[in-house]
Design a protein around this motif. Sequence first.
Motif, PDB file in Angstrom:
ATOM      1  N   ARG A   9     -50.136  94.704   5.570  1.00  0.00           N
ATOM      2  CA  ARG A   9     -51.076  93.584   5.557  1.00  0.00           C
ATOM      3  C   ARG A   9     -50.376  92.264   5.234  1.00  0.00           C
ATOM      4  O   ARG A   9     -50.697  91.221   5.810  1.00  0.00           O
ATOM      5  CB  ARG A   9     -52.191  93.844   4.532  1.00  0.00           C
ATOM      6  N   ASN A  10     -49.437  92.324   4.313  1.00  0.00           N
ATOM      7  CA  ASN A  10     -48.699  91.103   3.983  1.00  0.00           C
ATOM      8  C   ASN A  10     -47.842  90.638   5.153  1.00  0.00           C
ATOM      9  O   ASN A  10     -47.665  89.430   5.372  1.00  0.00           O
ATOM     10  CB  ASN A  10     -47.824  91.336   2.755  1.00  0.00           C
ATOM     11  N   TYR A  11     -47.284  91.596   5.892  1.00  0.00           N
ATOM     12  CA  TYR A  11     -46.504  91.229   7.078  1.00  0.00           C
ATOM     13  C   TYR A  11     -47.397  90.500   8.084  1.00  0.00           C
ATOM     14  O   TYR A  11     -47.007  89.461   8.645  1.00  0.00           O
ATOM     15  CB  TYR A  11     -45.897  92.473   7.714  1.00  0.00           C
ATOM     16  N   LEU A  12     -48.589  91.034   8.307  1.00  0.00           N
ATOM     17  CA  LEU A  12     -49.520  90.366   9.219  1.00  0.00           C
ATOM     18  C   LEU A  12     -49.879  88.978   8.692  1.00  0.00           C
ATOM     19  O   LEU A  12     -49.921  88.004   9.457  1.00  0.00           O
ATOM     20  CB  LEU A  12     -50.788  91.201   9.380  1.00  0.00           C
ATOM     21  N   ARG A  13     -50.116  88.880   7.392  1.00  0.00           N
ATOM     22  CA  ARG A  13     -50.556  87.617   6.798  1.00  0.00           C
ATOM     23  C   ARG A  13     -49.479  86.537   6.893  1.00  0.00           C
ATOM     24  O   ARG A  13     -49.773  85.388   7.236  1.00  0.00           O
ATOM     25  CB  ARG A  13     -50.930  87.849   5.334  1.00  0.00           C
ATOM     26  N   HIS A  14     -48.242  86.904   6.614  1.00  0.00           N
ATOM     27  CA  HIS A  14     -47.176  85.897   6.514  1.00  0.00           C
ATOM     28  C   HIS A  14     -46.382  85.708   7.801  1.00  0.00           C
ATOM     29  O   HIS A  14     -45.892  84.598   8.060  1.00  0.00           O
ATOM     30  CB  HIS A  14     -46.213  86.262   5.379  1.00  0.00           C
ATOM     31  N   SER A  15     -46.225  86.754   8.604  1.00  0.00           N
ATOM     32  CA  SER A  15     -45.350  86.662   9.773  1.00  0.00           C
ATOM     33  C   SER A  15     -46.083  86.670  11.104  1.00  0.00           C
ATOM     34  O   SER A  15     -45.516  86.257  12.107  1.00  0.00           O
ATOM     35  CB  SER A  15     -44.343  87.828   9.764  1.00  0.00           C
ATOM     36  N   VAL A  16     -47.320  87.128  11.129  1.00  0.00           N
ATOM     37  CA  VAL A  16     -48.034  87.249  12.404  1.00  0.00           C
ATOM     38  C   VAL A  16     -49.179  86.243  12.505  1.00  0.00           C
ATOM     39  O   VAL A  16     -49.267  85.486  13.474  1.00  0.00           O
ATOM     40  CB  VAL A  16     -48.572  88.685  12.596  1.00  0.00           C
ATOM     41  N   MET A  17     -50.037  86.216  11.515  1.00  0.00           N
ATOM     42  CA  MET A  17     -51.229  85.376  11.597  1.00  0.00           C
ATOM     43  C   MET A  17     -50.922  83.879  11.743  1.00  0.00           C
ATOM     44  O   MET A  17     -51.603  83.197  12.526  1.00  0.00           O
ATOM     45  CB  MET A  17     -52.119  85.616  10.385  1.00  0.00           C
ATOM     46  N   PRO A  18     -49.929  83.316  11.038  1.00  0.00           N
ATOM     47  CA  PRO A  18     -49.683  81.872  11.206  1.00  0.00           C
ATOM     48  C   PRO A  18     -49.386  81.489  12.653  1.00  0.00           C
ATOM     49  O   PRO A  18     -49.892  80.468  13.149  1.00  0.00           O
ATOM     50  CB  PRO A  18     -48.473  81.621  10.296  1.00  0.00           C
ATOM     51  N   GLY A  19     -48.571  82.278  13.342  1.00  0.00           N
ATOM     52  CA  GLY A  19     -48.258  81.978  14.738  1.00  0.00           C
ATOM     53  C   GLY A  19     -49.476  82.102  15.630  1.00  0.00           C
ATOM     54  O   GLY A  19     -49.682  81.284  16.538  1.00  0.00           O
ATOM     55  N   LEU A  20     -50.308  83.119  15.393  1.00  0.00           N
ATOM     56  CA  LEU A  20     -51.518  83.293  16.194  1.00  0.00           C
ATOM     57  C   LEU A  20     -52.475  82.131  15.978  1.00  0.00           C
ATOM     58  O   LEU A  20     -53.076  81.618  16.932  1.00  0.00           O
ATOM     59  CB  LEU A  20     -52.200  84.615  15.827  1.00  0.00           C
TER      60      LEU A  20
ATOM     61  N   ARG B  20     -51.212  79.013  17.777  1.00  0.00           N
ATOM     62  CA  ARG B  20     -51.396  79.099  19.225  1.00  0.00           C
ATOM     63  C   ARG B  20     -52.871  78.997  19.609  1.00  0.00           C
ATOM     64  O   ARG B  20     -53.240  78.357  20.599  1.00  0.00           O
ATOM     65  CB  ARG B  20     -50.829  80.436  19.723  1.00  0.00           C
ATOM     66  N   TRP B  21     -53.727  79.671  18.822  1.00  0.00           N
ATOM     67  CA  TRP B  21     -55.172  79.674  19.073  1.00  0.00           C
ATOM     68  C   TRP B  21     -55.886  79.160  17.820  1.00  0.00           C
ATOM     69  O   TRP B  21     -56.255  79.948  16.937  1.00  0.00           O
ATOM     70  CB  TRP B  21     -55.658  81.088  19.417  1.00  0.00           C
ATOM     71  N   PRO B  22     -56.112  77.870  17.716  1.00  0.00           N
ATOM     72  CA  PRO B  22     -56.717  77.292  16.500  1.00  0.00           C
ATOM     73  C   PRO B  22     -58.077  77.888  16.150  1.00  0.00           C
ATOM     74  O   PRO B  22     -58.485  77.871  14.990  1.00  0.00           O
ATOM     75  CB  PRO B  22     -56.828  75.795  16.839  1.00  0.00           C
ATOM     76  N   GLU B  23     -58.787  78.394  17.145  1.00  0.00           N
ATOM     77  CA  GLU B  23     -60.112  78.982  16.896  1.00  0.00           C
ATOM     78  C   GLU B  23     -60.024  80.486  16.659  1.00  0.00           C
ATOM     79  O   GLU B  23     -61.018  81.202  16.808  1.00  0.00           O
ATOM     80  CB  GLU B  23     -61.031  78.702  18.089  1.00  0.00           C
ATOM     81  N   LEU B  24     -58.843  80.965  16.286  1.00  0.00           N
ATOM     82  CA  LEU B  24     -58.611  82.409  16.174  1.00  0.00           C
ATOM     83  C   LEU B  24     -59.621  83.086  15.245  1.00  0.00           C
ATOM     84  O   LEU B  24     -60.194  84.127  15.588  1.00  0.00           O
ATOM     85  CB  LEU B  24     -57.187  82.673  15.665  1.00  0.00           C
ATOM     86  N   LEU B  25     -59.842  82.513  14.053  1.00  0.00           N
ATOM     87  CA  LEU B  25     -60.710  83.174  13.085  1.00  0.00           C
ATOM     88  C   LEU B  25     -62.133  83.318  13.612  1.00  0.00           C
ATOM     89  O   LEU B  25     -62.765  84.368  13.441  1.00  0.00           O
ATOM     90  CB  LEU B  25     -60.717  82.405  11.762  1.00  0.00           C
TER      91      LEU B  25
END
Length: 448
Positions: free
Chosen positions: A200-211, A214-219
């Motif tokens: 989960r931390n990997y997704l939070r720090h290394s994956v989610m910021p880039g997503l 790229r897609w500001p409306e991601l959430l």
Amino acid sequence: MKEGDKPSPGSDWPTDLSGPVTALPDHSRVWIAFSGGLDSTLLLRVAAACHGSVTALHINHQLQPDHEQTEQFCRAVCQALGVRLVIERVDVPVGCSASGGLEQAARDARYRVFRSHLQAGDLLLMAHHADDQAETVLFRLLRGSGVDGLSGMPAYRPLGEGSLFRPWLDISRERLEQVAADIGLDWIEDASNRSEVHDRNYLRHSVMPGLKQRWPELLKRMSRSAGACADSARLNRRLAELRWQECGDGQGRIRLDRFRQLDEMEQRNLIRWWIENNGWPVPSMASWRQVLAELLDAADDRAPELRGEGFTLRRYRGRLYLVPEVTVPGRPAELRPGQPLRWGAWTLRLEPMEDGASPETPVLPIRVSTRQGGERVKPSPGRPSRALKTWLQEQGVPPWERARLPLVYEGAPGAGELVAIGNLWCSERYSGSAPAAGWRLVVEREFD
């Protein structure tokens, strides 16, 4: 606001934060899951302002070197707010090999504490936000979850005797950080949140910021997808309930003749619902088609089964059984008046004929054991005894259940008479309106 008017609860806080916390589901008491981190510290302050009387619940997993300092910080925050604080320390095995590893073991321990404290009408608030929801959906997607998993965390659900509510699932972590900075909020950062060893931390720090870049409306997009999956999951459950009405035999089992008439998707959906509805996790299957084929098409002399955590799915005489894992005592036990005896899934007790009255007839020794082989039963007075094995087969008792049925004997060991077989049969000496023995034997099965 007119001069002299009282400010509404939580009016000093931004309405996007205070609104969901003010408009809570029906409840009698509010708890806050309080870790000391930014999110839960902010939630505690808003909830205390909106409701006045709240209770913070801090769970110390004792996994971090600074867990004592974190606990002390939580004490200081609650003291300053005038909030009651409950602290629970839990032991999480560091070398845990359970499914999900250390993270899952810590979560399980945490939720056990939640359930132990919540009473009827209690509401536990948790500070999960939109970023947490997006990470959860992405994490479950990578694990191959279906629509149930991809629906993310529910905003509201039962928990123990109370309920859990997440008021901030539509608010981003960035917004919470902004409010925290504006008011100069102090909090404790969990060092483990920075370690990317955890998925989960990997997704939070290394994956989610880039997503998100790229897609500001991601959430918002992921929230909509999670909502659509939640709708699909509800439809699946409703369909399974309808199919259960068609396929269930009224005794908690599935009739195979009706089950075979369903298409494969409906069969799989019904089995998954059946397992979940009984409180067990659905096993991860590489091929449900193969599992269903084995359950349905195996020869009559075979014993196909599906093993899960805490249960086994079995087939016997045209029925599917969901069999809980239970452990029965390894040796005979004595049953005494006023002392209920737990035997696997059964509870046995001796009751006097009339409430509050002691029978005149003394209690002969009563012992409980399992089958050893060669037992005989005399189900009808005046008729010869029969082999217990044959009698159980005629009653349609599944093979796995015969070995753990409690057999009740009256008299001395080695010379006693069989007077009851689980909850299937009981001698007239211990049953009916006027038991001949002066005592009534009550045998109840947990899953009936």
